[in-house]
Motif scaffolding. Structure first.
Motif, mmCIF file in Angstrom:
data_model
loop_
_atom_site.group_PDB
_atom_site.id
_atom_site.type_symbol
_atom_site.label_atom_id
_atom_site.label_comp_id
_atom_site.label_asym_id
_atom_site.label_seq_id
_atom_site.Cartn_x
_atom_site.Cartn_y
_atom_site.Cartn_z
ATOM 1 N N VAL A 43 66.641 43.129 -81.625
ATOM 2 C CA VAL A 43 65.320 42.625 -81.259
ATOM 3 C C VAL A 43 65.249 42.388 -79.750
ATOM 4 O O VAL A 43 64.257 42.756 -79.096
ATOM 5 N N ALA A 44 66.299 41.807 -79.167
ATOM 6 C CA ALA A 44 66.310 41.553 -77.722
ATOM 7 C C ALA A 44 66.268 42.862 -76.936
ATOM 8 O O ALA A 44 65.530 42.975 -75.950
ATOM 9 N N CYS A 45 67.039 43.855 -77.363
ATOM 10 C CA CYS A 45 67.015 45.159 -76.674
ATOM 11 C C CYS A 45 65.650 45.824 -76.802
ATOM 12 O O CYS A 45 65.155 46.433 -75.848
ATOM 13 N N GLY A 46 65.035 45.727 -77.951
ATOM 14 C CA GLY A 46 63.713 46.313 -78.145
ATOM 15 C C GLY A 46 62.666 45.671 -77.255
ATOM 16 O O GLY A 46 61.852 46.363 -76.625
ATOM 17 N N PHE A 47 62.675 44.342 -77.169
ATOM 18 C CA PHE A 47 61.723 43.665 -76.287
ATOM 19 C C PHE A 47 62.031 43.944 -74.821
ATOM 20 O O PHE A 47 61.118 44.099 -74.005
ATOM 21 N N GLY A 48 63.313 44.024 -74.472
ATOM 22 C CA GLY A 48 63.682 44.343 -73.094
ATOM 23 C C GLY A 48 63.219 45.722 -72.679
ATOM 24 O O GLY A 48 62.691 45.920 -71.578
ATOM 25 N N GLU A 49 63.388 46.699 -73.558
ATOM 26 C CA GLU A 49 62.918 48.052 -73.244
ATOM 27 C C GLU A 49 61.396 48.117 -73.231
ATOM 28 O O GLU A 49 60.813 48.892 -72.483
ATOM 29 N N GLY A 50 60.751 47.310 -74.059
ATOM 30 C CA GLY A 50 59.293 47.253 -74.027
ATOM 31 C C GLY A 50 58.779 46.716 -72.704
ATOM 32 O O GLY A 50 57.744 47.163 -72.197
ATOM 33 N N ILE A 51 59.491 45.770 -72.121
ATOM 34 C CA ILE A 51 59.117 45.246 -70.809
ATOM 35 C C ILE A 51 59.399 46.278 -69.725
ATOM 36 O O ILE A 51 58.629 46.422 -68.766
ATOM 37 N N ASN A 52 60.493 47.016 -69.862
ATOM 38 C CA ASN A 52 60.885 47.978 -68.833
ATOM 39 C C ASN A 52 60.036 49.251 -68.833
ATOM 40 O O ASN A 52 60.015 49.964 -67.842
ATOM 41 N N HIS A 53 59.374 49.572 -69.911
ATOM 42 C CA HIS A 53 58.563 50.790 -69.980
ATOM 43 C C HIS A 53 57.099 50.435 -69.733
ATOM 44 O O HIS A 53 56.488 49.723 -70.531
#
Length: 103
Positions: A43-53
């Motif tokens: 979940v943390a990686c998914g939200f982090g990538e959502g912020i980065n894209h």
């Protein structure tokens, strides 16, 4: 509620969040601590990538043969919060896998 309407499951980072949440619910029901770490990391990686894209919309120039087209792309730009969530997520996933495989 507006967040759920804009949650597009065609994007891989949103799929990662959805799968992580499903695993988290199952892990909480089974009281499996190692799987909880892995799910929280996903979940943390998914939200982090959502912020980065970042979503970028551009338009092509119309011509006599083709009309104007809209091009949507997701540019990956580094954001400190996104990078911290990615690093924290990877640490949680590795910790959960280590605990699951060794203990």
């Amino acid at each position: 509620m507006e967040f759920l309407r804009s949650f597009d499951l065609d994007l891989w980072w949103n799929k990662l969040v959805a799968v992580g949440l499903a695993i988290l619910v199952a892990a909480l029901a089974a009281a499996n601590k190692d799987l909880i770490f892995i799910a929280l990391g996903m979940v943390a990686c998914g939200f982090g990538e959502g912020i980065n894209h970042r979503r970028d919309i551009s338009f092509t120039a119309p011509s006599a043969y083709l009309p104007q087209h809209m091009i949507t792309q997701y540019l990956r730009l580094w954001h400190p919060v996104g990078v911290l969530l990615d690093i924290g997520g990877v640490i949680l996933i590795v910790l959960g896998l280590y605990r699951m495989l060794t203990l």
